[in-house]
Design a protein around this motif. Sequence first.
Motif, PDB file in Angstrom:
ATOM      1  N   PRO A  79      44.366 -47.034   7.753  1.00 32.22           N
ATOM      2  CA  PRO A  79      43.138 -46.464   7.167  1.00 32.22           C
ATOM      3  C   PRO A  79      43.090 -46.620   5.649  1.00 32.22           C
ATOM      4  O   PRO A  79      42.007 -46.740   5.073  1.00 32.22           O
ATOM      5  CB  PRO A  79      43.200 -44.985   7.549  1.00 32.22           C
ATOM      6  CG  PRO A  79      44.360 -44.805   8.454  1.00 32.22           C
ATOM      7  CD  PRO A  79      45.187 -46.036   8.448  1.00 32.22           C
ATOM      8  N   GLU A  80      44.251 -46.626   5.012  1.00 35.04           N
ATOM      9  CA  GLU A  80      44.307 -46.794   3.566  1.00 35.04           C
ATOM     10  C   GLU A  80      43.768 -48.161   3.175  1.00 35.04           C
ATOM     11  O   GLU A  80      43.012 -48.296   2.195  1.00 35.04           O
ATOM     12  CB  GLU A  80      45.768 -46.692   3.084  1.00 35.04           C
ATOM     13  CG  GLU A  80      46.206 -45.303   2.638  1.00 35.04           C
ATOM     14  CD  GLU A  80      45.291 -44.706   1.585  1.00 35.04           C
ATOM     15  OE1 GLU A  80      44.588 -43.730   1.929  1.00 35.04           O
ATOM     16  OE2 GLU A  80      45.236 -45.215   0.434  1.00 35.04           O
TER      17      GLU A  80
ATOM     18  N   LYS B  38      40.107 -48.299   3.316  1.00 33.55           N
ATOM     19  CA  LYS B  38      39.521 -47.605   2.175  1.00 33.55           C
ATOM     20  C   LYS B  38      39.574 -48.477   0.918  1.00 33.55           C
ATOM     21  O   LYS B  38      38.580 -48.702   0.226  1.00 33.55           O
ATOM     22  CB  LYS B  38      40.293 -46.307   1.948  1.00 33.55           C
ATOM     23  CG  LYS B  38      39.837 -45.516   0.752  1.00 33.55           C
ATOM     24  CD  LYS B  38      40.461 -44.130   0.803  1.00 33.55           C
ATOM     25  CE  LYS B  38      40.369 -43.472  -0.565  1.00 33.55           C
ATOM     26  NZ  LYS B  38      41.694 -43.062  -1.031  1.00 33.55           N
TER      27      LYS B  38
ATOM     28  N   GLU C  54      36.505 -50.009  -1.259  1.00 27.78           N
ATOM     29  CA  GLU C  54      36.351 -49.665  -2.669  1.00 27.78           C
ATOM     30  C   GLU C  54      36.254 -50.921  -3.526  1.00 27.78           C
ATOM     31  O   GLU C  54      35.412 -51.038  -4.412  1.00 27.78           O
ATOM     32  CB  GLU C  54      37.546 -48.832  -3.148  1.00 27.78           C
ATOM     33  CG  GLU C  54      37.450 -47.383  -2.723  1.00 27.78           C
ATOM     34  CD  GLU C  54      38.735 -46.599  -3.027  1.00 27.78           C
ATOM     35  OE1 GLU C  54      38.695 -45.359  -2.931  1.00 27.78           O
ATOM     36  OE2 GLU C  54      39.776 -47.234  -3.328  1.00 27.78           O
TER      37      GLU C  54
ATOM     38  N   LYS D 218      40.854 -41.337  10.665  1.00 29.80           N
ATOM     39  CA  LYS D 218      41.068 -41.335   9.219  1.00 29.80           C
ATOM     40  C   LYS D 218      40.249 -42.436   8.549  1.00 29.80           C
ATOM     41  O   LYS D 218      39.664 -42.230   7.472  1.00 29.80           O
ATOM     42  CB  LYS D 218      42.548 -41.568   8.904  1.00 29.80           C
ATOM     43  CG  LYS D 218      43.239 -40.338   8.354  1.00 29.80           C
ATOM     44  CD  LYS D 218      44.645 -40.714   7.876  1.00 29.80           C
ATOM     45  CE  LYS D 218      45.673 -39.870   8.598  1.00 29.80           C
ATOM     46  NZ  LYS D 218      47.026 -40.431   8.518  1.00 29.80           N
ATOM     47  N   SER D 219      40.192 -43.571   9.185  1.00 30.54           N
ATOM     48  CA  SER D 219      39.432 -44.689   8.628  1.00 30.54           C
ATOM     49  C   SER D 219      37.963 -44.307   8.507  1.00 30.54           C
ATOM     50  O   SER D 219      37.295 -44.604   7.508  1.00 30.54           O
ATOM     51  CB  SER D 219      39.569 -45.936   9.507  1.00 30.54           C
ATOM     52  OG  SER D 219      40.890 -46.409   9.454  1.00 30.54           O
TER      53      SER D 219
ATOM     54  N   LYS E 149      36.784 -41.303   8.188  1.00 31.44           N
ATOM     55  CA  LYS E 149      36.682 -40.346   7.081  1.00 31.44           C
ATOM     56  C   LYS E 149      36.712 -41.086   5.741  1.00 31.44           C
ATOM     57  O   LYS E 149      35.951 -40.762   4.820  1.00 31.44           O
ATOM     58  CB  LYS E 149      37.863 -39.354   7.134  1.00 31.44           C
ATOM     59  CG  LYS E 149      37.729 -38.371   8.268  1.00 31.44           C
ATOM     60  CD  LYS E 149      36.860 -37.192   7.822  1.00 31.44           C
ATOM     61  CE  LYS E 149      36.628 -36.208   8.942  1.00 31.44           C
ATOM     62  NZ  LYS E 149      35.220 -35.820   9.071  1.00 31.44           N
ATOM     63  N   ASN E 150      37.611 -42.033   5.653  1.00 32.87           N
ATOM     64  CA  ASN E 150      37.751 -42.786   4.407  1.00 32.87           C
ATOM     65  C   ASN E 150      36.452 -43.514   4.054  1.00 32.87           C
ATOM     66  O   ASN E 150      36.029 -43.513   2.895  1.00 32.87           O
ATOM     67  CB  ASN E 150      38.888 -43.802   4.502  1.00 32.87           C
ATOM     68  CG  ASN E 150      40.248 -43.128   4.375  1.00 32.87           C
ATOM     69  OD1 ASN E 150      40.321 -41.950   3.982  1.00 32.87           O
ATOM     70  ND2 ASN E 150      41.307 -43.849   4.703  1.00 32.87           N
TER      71      ASN E 150
ATOM     72  N   LYS F 199      33.987 -41.136   2.865  1.00 31.43           N
ATOM     73  CA  LYS F 199      34.326 -40.659   1.523  1.00 31.43           C
ATOM     74  C   LYS F 199      33.886 -41.693   0.482  1.00 31.43           C
ATOM     75  O   LYS F 199      33.215 -41.358  -0.493  1.00 31.43           O
ATOM     76  CB  LYS F 199      35.838 -40.439   1.427  1.00 31.43           C
ATOM     77  CG  LYS F 199      36.189 -39.089   0.798  1.00 31.43           C
ATOM     78  CD  LYS F 199      37.695 -38.963   0.560  1.00 31.43           C
ATOM     79  CE  LYS F 199      38.467 -38.707   1.854  1.00 31.43           C
ATOM     80  NZ  LYS F 199      39.900 -38.911   1.727  1.00 31.43           N
TER      81      LYS F 199
END
Lengths: 610, 257
Positions: B20-21, B24, B28, B247-248, B250-251, B254
């Motif tokens: 998931p990081e 994100k 970005e 999580k992905s 959510k990311n 976000k």
Amino acid sequence: MDKVTYPKKALDKMQEIVNDCMGDAPPYCEATCPMHTDVKGYVNLIADGKHKEAVNVIREKLFIPRVLGRICAHPCEEQCKREKEFRQPMSIAALKRFAADHYDDEKDWDLKIEPENGKTVAVIGAGPAGAQAALDLRRKGYKVTIYERLPVVGGMMRVGIPEYRLPRHIIDHEYSLLNKIGVEFKMGVEVGKDISFDEIKDKHDAVVIAVGAHKGVVIPIPGHDLDGVLDAVNFLREVSLTRKYDIGKKIAVIGGGNVAIDVARSARRVGAEEVHLVCLESKPEMPAHDWEIEEAEEEGVILHDGFGPEQIIGKDGKVAGFQIKKCTSVFDKDGKFNPQYDENIKETLEVDNVIFAVGQAVDNSFVPEGKLETVRGGRFKADPTTLQTKIEKVFIAGDASGRSVIAIEAMAEGRKAAISVDRYLKGQDMFADRQYEGTYETWLETELKEDVVDLPRIETSKVKPEERIKNFDEVDLGFTEEQAVKEASRCLACECKLCMKECEMLNDYCECPKELFESILKTGEIDPIIPYSCNMCSQCTLVCPKEFEMKDRFMDIRKQMIKANGGKSPIKGHKAIEMHQALGFSKLFNTAKPAKYGYNEADVKEKGRS
Amino acid sequence: MSKKTKRVFVPGCSLPSYNPEAVKKTLEYLQKKLPGTGAILKCCGKPTKALGQLDKFHERYDQFQAEVDKLGADEIIVACQSCFLTMTENSPNQKVISLWELLPKIGLPEESVGIGKNSDIVFAIHDSCPTRNRATIHEGIRWIINELGYKYEEPPHTRETTRCCGFGGMVVPANPDLALRVMKRRTSEMESDYVVAYCAACRESMVKGGKKAVHILDLIFGGPWNSKSEFPGVPGSPIKAWANRYKSKKNINKVLG
Ligand SMILES: Cc1cc2nc3c(=O)[nH]c(=O)nc-3n(C[C@H](O)[C@H](O)[C@H](O)COP(=O)(O)OP(=O)(O)OC[C@H]3O[C@@H](n4cnc5c(N)ncnc54)[C@H](O)[C@@H]3O)c2cc1C
Ligand code: SF4
Ligand code: SF4
């Protein structure tokens, strides 16, 4: 799951693979061998040191491996991939000889026969054609009797091919298989003289005529009727049976084929000191093999290539000389035999004998005139597919029909005749499925792999020329084990199956795609695990010379299986994917967000790397 | 400035379930370099297609397409090779571009350039087989690795002749033994103990085949990687994968929230 049915388009695509896949295509050697010996199989067993297993493979097709290992004219070698690519064919025949000489054991011979069926077949002639027909028919339970004019078996292999190329005890030993399985021999019985053809015909349910071509041909040039003019057939028969011939010191042989060479070399061994070989063709065009010519020259035979006969000169009714003239061309522009001469270039050879080795004709006089049709050279006419004659129960095999000129072809014709006799006596279709009898062209197409190098053919060793002309001992000494293994290792093991080398899963379920799709087309069924084991990676297609898209075929099957299974995969393990898909489409795990503007770039920098 | 969503980043399914990081960070970075980038986390339906469930696939793909159309994007940036093929085929009105083709054009994040220079390991490259014919993707991957400064090795079967990782065609759940053999066969032809893949499923197969393997986004947004690094393994349970995917999501929310 319901019964799976396929749309026509899907079936057609599968059919394409069944039609053109080369996975089951025999290698060049095997397709060319008239008896379809599994050459690749036994050669590679020899390479692996499995010589006994190699013999077993050879014996599946050939009952005289030691004979053929010596004298087979090996058409396979001419089509060998190593011949085509490098002019260095595999020594296929010599490898066969190696394995059979050292590892064939009489105790392992297959003596099984089908139960006696009460029918009798007569075979006329104990050459390779007659012997093969007798063997195959005996194995099928027929009572078979071979009638042979000579006191010895083997036909032309025995009384044509000289002993120094084929020791006689080898023929007798390998032919003993026929006695062991109960073929009856009537030796020294000439049909037409000792027993009439009609009697044989009436006494048996079927007859196979395999009398070969044993009539010598003499060209009627001036002087051909002089004392001392001989023909190859009679000369070689006499030499074969007695190792002697009352011949002059200087002789001439006319002919450019292997028979002429055999005559010339035999003459050297029965006392001729000066042997001239005269032939129309120039040396490179001679029908005899290069190595045969070379061996003859080593033995002192003097070659007059590019010469034809003018006349035989006589003195007191006996041959005294042979005048020859320069031949400028053998065939005309239509490819017809039509020799042209330069009348200004003539030579006279001082000789005591002239031996004609210009072909053999069939002695068909044992069949009452008109009963069977004959063609050029006295050959019997027979249906090319069935070898049946106009007398339904009579079949022709081997050189007697003109359809064979070498031993292995004669054997294939013998086998063909046996198949026909069997079908005839069982009242079966005589013509069905016969396209792969005898030599055919394989549908295999292979490219050399990048790492293949041109390794030279290994030759067997021979007795020295000055030694070998002293007697009839075998000249060729064959391979040592080391040589055989090394030679066998050159085999390229020609096959397609490139896809099989790429794909793990295909190997779990088939020999090649053709086999797989053939069975689907035939039965309409396939275990679902097979289409569902395809990774859809296209690796097979990438290497396939036909660019078959196996993954698309498996996808076609998957689609129909889904249809037949109420929209679900028939594979248990796929329940998990359904679950996965359900979640994958649930709101909980999905999102769609528009772009965000006014995004703070510093923000990214600040967070930096994790 | 118009507030239009020009393009969407579609991370696919396997990547969000793996890292998931990385999802994100990628988003970005795309936002920064290409303002006007939105994102969709949704399955393209390819698994149903692979099973042969054509009707279901079309139904699902339509849902995905509806999201794209709703956002009004003209371009789809994908990080998954199956998505690349599926969307190229089924979204004729959008331009589909692989992240691996895009990065050479927009460059790597400054701080990643040269990060692998001093690494003591060599990565064998595993190309994904669905895009074996898309040379620009192969080029892009090699460009990225070079920019990062890592050394790499081409296995005997590579680029257009690449071998399947064993995951394709939904074989793992159908015939796990076979899939494992295919995985081992693929890894056995690589000299290095380290592999870089650009598909999370391929990466997992490489690990099952006995290698230490990373996703190329692990190299861009993580590291430096060397023989002392701890390499990601295989998820212990499907729950872990679903947690990652959550999580992905959510990311993404976000980053674009
Ligand atoms: C000199 C020479 C060298 C050759 N070299 C080779 C070689 O190196 N390699 C190769 O493969 N081939 C060679 N051949 C060819 C090969 O020998 C023949 O193709 C093969 O033997 C033919 O087999 P067949 O069974 O048809 O006839 P044959 O082998 O000729 O056998 C016919 C048999 O029928 C018998 N017979 C004939 N008439 C009667 C009758 N009325 N009653 C009873 N019995 C009868 C004959 O005695 C003979 O035994 C050679 C031939 C010759 C002449
Ligand atoms: S590669 Fe496979 S499918 Fe293609 S022709 Fe050869 S055996 Fe048949
Ligand atoms: S290389 Fe071997 S398999 Fe190929 S044609 Fe020659 S003997 Fe037969």
